[in-house]
Design a protein around this motif. Structure first.
Motif, PDB file in Angstrom:
ATOM      1  N   LEU A 226      16.524 -59.439  28.250  1.00  0.00           N
ATOM      2  CA  LEU A 226      15.760 -59.603  27.009  1.00  0.00           C
ATOM      3  C   LEU A 226      15.683 -58.299  26.221  1.00  0.00           C
ATOM      4  N   LEU A 227      15.508 -57.187  26.934  1.00  0.00           N
ATOM      5  CA  LEU A 227      15.469 -55.901  26.234  1.00  0.00           C
ATOM      6  C   LEU A 227      16.788 -55.616  25.532  1.00  0.00           C
ATOM      7  N   VAL A 228      17.900 -55.958  26.169  1.00  0.00           N
ATOM      8  CA  VAL A 228      19.212 -55.720  25.555  1.00  0.00           C
ATOM      9  C   VAL A 228      19.393 -56.619  24.330  1.00  0.00           C
ATOM     10  N   LEU A 229      18.965 -57.883  24.427  1.00  0.00           N
ATOM     11  CA  LEU A 229      19.136 -58.789  23.296  1.00  0.00           C
ATOM     12  C   LEU A 229      18.339 -58.343  22.080  1.00  0.00           C
ATOM     13  N   TYR A 230      17.138 -57.819  22.315  1.00  0.00           N
ATOM     14  CA  TYR A 230      16.306 -57.390  21.199  1.00  0.00           C
ATOM     15  C   TYR A 230      16.898 -56.181  20.469  1.00  0.00           C
ATOM     16  N   ALA A 231      17.839 -55.480  21.102  1.00  0.00           N
ATOM     17  CA  ALA A 231      18.342 -54.240  20.526  1.00  0.00           C
ATOM     18  C   ALA A 231      19.312 -54.466  19.379  1.00  0.00           C
ATOM     19  N   GLY A 232      19.954 -55.625  19.272  1.00  0.00           N
ATOM     20  CA  GLY A 232      20.912 -55.885  18.207  1.00  0.00           C
ATOM     21  C   GLY A 232      22.340 -55.912  18.728  1.00  0.00           C
ATOM     22  N   ALA A 233      23.269 -56.466  17.903  1.00  0.00           N
ATOM     23  CA  ALA A 233      24.637 -56.695  18.362  1.00  0.00           C
ATOM     24  C   ALA A 233      25.358 -55.397  18.689  1.00  0.00           C
ATOM     25  N   ASP A 234      25.304 -54.405  17.776  1.00  0.00           N
ATOM     26  CA  ASP A 234      25.999 -53.148  18.053  1.00  0.00           C
ATOM     27  C   ASP A 234      25.379 -52.414  19.229  1.00  0.00           C
ATOM     28  N   ALA A 235      24.042 -52.522  19.388  1.00  0.00           N
ATOM     29  CA  ALA A 235      23.386 -51.892  20.516  1.00  0.00           C
ATOM     30  C   ALA A 235      23.757 -52.580  21.825  1.00  0.00           C
ATOM     31  N   VAL A 236      23.968 -53.892  21.798  1.00  0.00           N
ATOM     32  CA  VAL A 236      24.400 -54.610  22.995  1.00  0.00           C
ATOM     33  C   VAL A 236      25.737 -54.078  23.470  1.00  0.00           C
ATOM     34  N   ILE A 237      26.668 -53.851  22.532  1.00  0.00           N
ATOM     35  CA  ILE A 237      27.970 -53.307  22.897  1.00  0.00           C
ATOM     36  C   ILE A 237      27.818 -51.926  23.534  1.00  0.00           C
ATOM     37  N   ALA A 238      26.999 -51.068  22.920  1.00  0.00           N
ATOM     38  CA  ALA A 238      26.808 -49.721  23.466  1.00  0.00           C
ATOM     39  C   ALA A 238      26.155 -49.766  24.845  1.00  0.00           C
ATOM     40  N   LEU A 239      25.132 -50.604  25.003  1.00  0.00           N
ATOM     41  CA  LEU A 239      24.432 -50.678  26.288  1.00  0.00           C
ATOM     42  C   LEU A 239      25.325 -51.243  27.387  1.00  0.00           C
ATOM     43  N   THR A 240      26.093 -52.283  27.066  1.00  0.00           N
ATOM     44  CA  THR A 240      26.949 -52.861  28.102  1.00  0.00           C
ATOM     45  C   THR A 240      28.082 -51.912  28.489  1.00  0.00           C
ATOM     46  N   LEU A 241      28.654 -51.216  27.512  1.00  0.00           N
ATOM     47  CA  LEU A 241      29.679 -50.225  27.844  1.00  0.00           C
ATOM     48  C   LEU A 241      29.100 -49.071  28.662  1.00  0.00           C
ATOM     49  N   SER A 242      27.849 -48.750  28.426  1.00  0.00           N
ATOM     50  CA  SER A 242      27.238 -47.639  29.161  1.00  0.00           C
ATOM     51  C   SER A 242      26.896 -47.992  30.602  1.00  0.00           C
ATOM     52  N   MET A 243      26.969 -49.264  30.974  1.00  0.00           N
ATOM     53  CA  MET A 243      26.620 -49.632  32.332  1.00  0.00           C
ATOM     54  C   MET A 243      27.593 -49.067  33.361  1.00  0.00           C
TER      55      MET A 243
END
Length: 512
Positions: free
Chosen positions: A353-370
């Motif tokens: 839920l925290l990732v979804l609230y961040a926005g589409a471009d932020a989702v890409i950055a967060l998932t790549l950072s995993m």
């Protein structure tokens, strides 16, 4: 341990006064004087000389108690603590705090009454302090990094980061399927996708924990059994929820959500069993979404690329599980309780839920950072084990672990910052780069990384509660006060920092 440390007391249970004993501090004490046999310490049997000195008519066994012969001059009774120190030398030499030795004594059944009777110390902590004080610190040199239990290559973690991020391209290809009326102020098709995704996160996080637990116990067959039964059930549950949540005009989105549920189940199987490369091959057709950023691709091509990737992922997962069908397997042990996996599912819910609230471009950055996040988690655990072998005091260990924690968290946030700026510049329609937005995203990243770290050390319940509260606060902020979103993430990050600092500076937290 190879043997018990508990020396059973005698048959009598009467309490005896503490009798201080002199230690045999002279390592080279002289033998018994000529004419006397070797000394039997603590009167383990009467000597004939004692009977000769006893009053007439006294039985020999009693005579040794009535008129004991004093030990020859220059001889001191041995201290049983010396023998215990010799037996625990290897363990006490590597301890960084007396409490570690006390935990060993208590876990082996040594009670305070027994310690007072045999060793003349008040309790296990006093005895542990004496053992710690008399034992020289001898920490072995750390093993090479490649041989450490928490060593992992950076390339493998980066591969997992790419694998985590590639499914985001599926939403670019499936954008025409999400057309239609929106509900609750959300974009069209969001509700069924959101419901199916949440169900998949909760189920597959709990399933992955159960399978990883079996792998940690060395029972790969049991881990496969859990995936054989759990993955299809999770796919069905996610698909059913997506279909049930679809409203009028959202049937295409419900179909997309059902495919999403099937992908999540298959990807869980491949990731848990270490088939990241197979998953990367299966996701390669999604690279066809890159031209869709600029050009309008034909809808049949979009659907074909989606189906090809989904079929490849499901096929690879089926091939991995094919030799392990439920009917052909013997029943294994009961395994960890199902309730123990629930906090991991809740952590998946809160972090998702925290990732979804961040926005589409932020989702890409967060998932790549995993990918880098996972590598830094391994680095922190390896650093903790190395310092456990090298450092000699609890204060030194506490400072070293705090420094390692700050370094790993700072490294992750630096990577996330670079990925955030890159995604904002490259992703179509991304929000403008601004200091408040970047700060908010970095706070969310800190919450995710610290939560994963606590989860790795078994403190998943605390991480789950904080992430769920932060996600609920973010949801309320999105609806009523968008400016309060960073405050919720900041409070959650601060709480996790305190929890991590309190829990992970203890040497016992890093024992494996």
């Amino acid at each position: 341990m190879s043997g018990s440390l508990w020396l059973k007391p005698g048959a009598t249970r009467d309490s005896l006064p503490q009798i201080p004993r002199q230690r045999d501090t002279e390592a080279g004490a002289d033998p018994a004087p000529p004419g006397l046999p070797a000394r039997n310490p603590y009167g383990s049997g009467p000597r004939p000389e004692a009977a000769a000195l006893a009053p007439s008519g006294t039985a020999p066994a009693v005579a040794a108690l009535v008129c004991p012969v004093p030990p020859p001059a220059g001889h001191l009774a041995p201290d049983p603590l010396d023998e215990l120190a010799d037996r625990l030398d290897a363990l006490a030499a590597t301890a960084v705090h007396p409490d570690e030795i006390a935990a060993i004594l208590e876990s082996d059944g040594m009670t305070d009454d027994h310690i007072r009777l045999v060793y003349g110390r008040a309790d296990s902590f006093a005895l542990a302090e004496d053992l710690y004080a008399r034992t020289e610190r001898r920490h072995p040199a750390p093993e090479p990094t490649a041989a450490g239990p928490w060593h992992t290559g950076l390339a493998a973690c980066l591969l997992r980061g790419v694998v985590f991020a590639l499914p985001g391209l599926a939403y670019v290809l499936g954008a025409p399927l999400l057309a239609g009326p929106g509900r609750y102020g959300l974009p069209p098709g969001t509700v069924p996708l959101f419901a199916g995704a949440v169900t998949g996160w909760v189920w597959n996080q709990a399933l992955a924990h159960r399978a990883y637990t079996w792998l940690g116990l060395g029972d790969r067959a049991a881990a496969v059994r859990a995936l054989v039964t759990g993955a299809p059930a999770g796919a069905l549950a996610g698909a059913a929820v997506a279909v049930a949540a679809a409203g009028p005009g959202e049937r295409p989105a419900a179909v997309f959500g059902a495919g999403q549920a099937l992908y999540l189940a298959a990807a869980t199987v491949l990731l848990v069993l270490g088939r990241e490369r197979a998953l990367l091959v299966a996701l390669s057709p999604l690279a066809g979404a890159v031209p869709a950023f600029r050009y309008d691709l034909p809808e049949p091509l979009r659907v074909a690329l989606l189906l090809l990737s989904l079929a490849a992922t499901t096929g690879f997962a089926a091939l991995v599980l094919r030799p392990h069908r439920p009917g052909g397997l013997a029943r294994g042990r009961g395994g960890p309780p199902l309730a123990r996996s629930l906090p991991y599912g809740l952590f998946g819910l809160g972090s998702g839920l925290l990732v979804l609230y961040a926005g589409a471009d932020a989702v890409i950055a967060l998932t790549l950072s995993m990918g880098p996040a996972e590598w830094l988690l391994h680095r922190f655990r390896a650093a903790g084990l190395a310092r456990l072998r090298l450092l000699t005091t609890a204060d030194e260990f506490r400072r070293a672990v705090t420094g390692a924690l700050a370094g790993c968290l700072g490294g992750y946030l630096a990577v996330l910052l670079v990925l955030t700026v890159a995604a904002a510049l490259l992703w179509p329609g991304a929000a403008a780069v601004s200091a408040p937005r970047i700060a908010s995203l970095l706070l969310v990243g800190a919450v995710l990384w610290l939560g994963l770290l606590l989860q790795a050390y078994g403190a998943v319940a605390s991480a789950s509660v904080v992430c769920l509260l932060a996600a609920a606060a973010q949801g309320l902020a999105q609806a009523f006060a968008p400016a309060a979103g960073p405050l919720a993430a900041g409070a959650a990050a601060a709480a996790l920092c305190v929890l991590t600092r309190v829990l992970l500076v203890r040497p016992t937290a890093h024992r494996v």
